[in-house]
Design a protein around this motif. Structure first.
Motif, PDB file in Angstrom:
ATOM      1  N   LEU A   1       0.841  -1.189   0.000  1.00 21.58           N
ATOM      2  CA  LEU A   1       0.000   0.000   0.000  1.00 21.58           C
ATOM      3  C   LEU A   1       0.885   1.251   0.000  1.00 21.58           C
ATOM      4  O   LEU A   1       1.980   1.249   0.549  1.00 21.58           O
TER       5      LEU A   1
ATOM      6  N   SER B   1      -5.915   2.892  -1.018  1.00 25.09           N
ATOM      7  CA  SER B   1      -5.557   1.471  -1.038  1.00 25.09           C
ATOM      8  C   SER B   1      -6.077   0.820  -2.311  1.00 25.09           C
ATOM      9  O   SER B   1      -7.005   1.321  -2.956  1.00 25.09           O
TER      10      SER B   1
ATOM     11  N   ILE C   1     -10.109  -3.653  -1.170  1.00 24.39           N
ATOM     12  CA  ILE C   1     -10.132  -4.619  -0.061  1.00 24.39           C
ATOM     13  C   ILE C   1     -11.093  -5.737  -0.454  1.00 24.39           C
ATOM     14  O   ILE C   1     -12.306  -5.517  -0.541  1.00 24.39           O
TER      15      ILE C   1
ATOM     16  N   HIS D   1      -1.762  -6.810   0.318  1.00 24.19           N
ATOM     17  CA  HIS D   1      -2.135  -5.684   1.174  1.00 24.19           C
ATOM     18  C   HIS D   1      -1.083  -5.542   2.272  1.00 24.19           C
ATOM     19  O   HIS D   1      -1.356  -5.719   3.457  1.00 24.19           O
TER      20      HIS D   1
END
Length: 402
Positions: free
Chosen positions: A323, A329, A332, A343
């Motif tokens: 990240l 980001s 997810i 991640h």
């Protein structure tokens, strides 16, 4: 004060309904979800945060494909116990809207890549039919149907899924925007979600309640909802203030589980998942590569090559992703419950993947939403959820249609 009654279908742990509950004009009558951990978390949230003492009754844990039983009730089911059913629970109260989105794996591009038959035979392609049975029975003024962008290109049985959906929605007496790709495909990062997350948000209006539906929907997508856009947020905004979790010199075992990182953080759900020494070293290497400005391992090809050098295996997609502090980001996903290699926390000192709390923050769940299931289940339900920050704005915009 006018209140709009709604029910949440495929509720998960309640990400979509969370934003509606924050709006005093919306009242949740019921929610339907079939997975036990998600139901337990949703019930806990409704009791602890929203003081809903009858949450165990309002949240129906049941298979939505058994629609008639869902309406009329069921008893002594081995898996789902007993319940009076939605008809009795709603008790002829007016219903203004239905919200929800069927499980998206069968529509997602990632799911189709992993499945040998492109998920053309996956039953989840047709769960929208069960959703529409509920719409047809309770006839709300409008409904919200959320899904992944992959639904725009999905062809279960060789038929474009959007054509199937539009046809059945028309038969139900509702109308949706004609050009879904132009209007209904939204970038949630424009609505305060610190994450690259595109979703299809379909609004269906009941034909006998509205006129000039296409005009109303174009106004909703182009004027009403965009009122609630905000300055994009990044990873730093979301998680930088959380306590650091540093690698330990020696692994520890607590509660029957091994840990490779510090456990002293006093933030709920901010526990590091276990990483072996190889992965910790890789995470450190990748983070330092970015921090130093060398950026030798930022391209897909270099990351795939590194993975092969480390594991001796090959992959068509790169397995690692760090990240970036100054950017949203990457998405997810529910898949996060299997591993966190895509991640990776951006701090080289910590050398780890993100925690459940960090995933929840990137999905815009408030810190007072405490996830009570296993770590794997928590990651999965968070990844499947609609970000509450977006759903809160969606609720505000929908008031213009209600």
């Amino acid at each position: 004060m006018k209140q709009y009654n709604f029910i949440d279908i495929f509720a998960g742990c309640g990400g979509l309904s969370e934003g509606f509950k924050k709006n005093k004009h919306f009242n949740m009558l019921a929610a339907v979800e079939w997975e036990k951990p998600q139901v337990e978390n949703l019930v806990n949230r409704l009791v602890e945060k929203w003081n809903m003492s009858d949450a165990e009754t309002r949240v129906l844990r049941f298979d939505i494909q058994r629609t008639e039983e869902l309406f009329e009730g069921w008893s002594d089911d081995v898996e789902y116990g007993s319940h009076e059913g939605l008809d009795s629970l709603l008790n002829n109260q007016s219903l203004d809207l239905i919200i929800g989105g069927p499980p998206c794996q069968a529509y997602s591009m990632a799911g189709r890549i992993r499945d040998a038959n492109g998920m053309r035979d996956d039953y989840r392609n047709y769960l929208f039919e069960s959703y529409l049975k509920i719409v047809r029975r309770y006839r709300p003024k409008l409904f919200v149907f959320e899904n992944v962008p992959g639904m725009l290109s999905a062809k279960p049985g060789g038929i474009q899924v959007t054509d199937l959906i539009k046809k059945q929605i028309e038969e139900c007496g509702y109308e949706i925007i004609e050009d879904l790709k132009q209007f209904a495909l939204l970038d949630l990062s424009e609505y305060g979600v610190p994450q690259k997350r595109k979703r299809v948000i379909i609004i269906g209006l009941r034909k006998d309640s509205y006129s000039d539906i296409q005009g109303l929907l174009k106004s909703f997508y182009m004027e009403q909802l965009p009122k609630y856009k905000e300055k994009p947020k990044n990873v730093y905004d979301a998680i930088a203030d959380l306590p650091k979790l540093l690698p330990l010199d020696k692994e520890v075992r607590v509660g029957g589980r091994n840990y490779s990182h510090d456990l002293t953080a006093k933030v709920e759900n901010h526990l590091p998942r276990y990483h072996n020494s190889r992965d910790i070293n890789v995470f450190k290497l990748l983070c330092e590569d970015i921090e130093s400005g060398r950026c030798e391992y930022v391209s897909s090809e270099s990351l795939k090559q590194l993975y092969t050098e480390i594991t001796g295996k090959t992959s068509n997609v790169h397995k690692y992703f760090v990240l970036r502090w100054d950017k949203p980001s990457n998405t997810i996903p529910a898949h996060l419950y299997k591993d966190g290699l895509r991640h990776i926390h951006p701090d080289s000192i910590q050398s780890r993947s993100i925690t459940v709390r960090e995933a929840a923050r990137l999905q815009t769940f408030d810190d007072d939403y405490i996830f009570i299931s296993s770590t794997g289940d928590n990651y999965k339900m968070i990844g499947n959820a609609v970000p509450p920050r977006f759903s809160e704005k969606l609720a505000l915009a929908l008031e213009s249609l209600l």
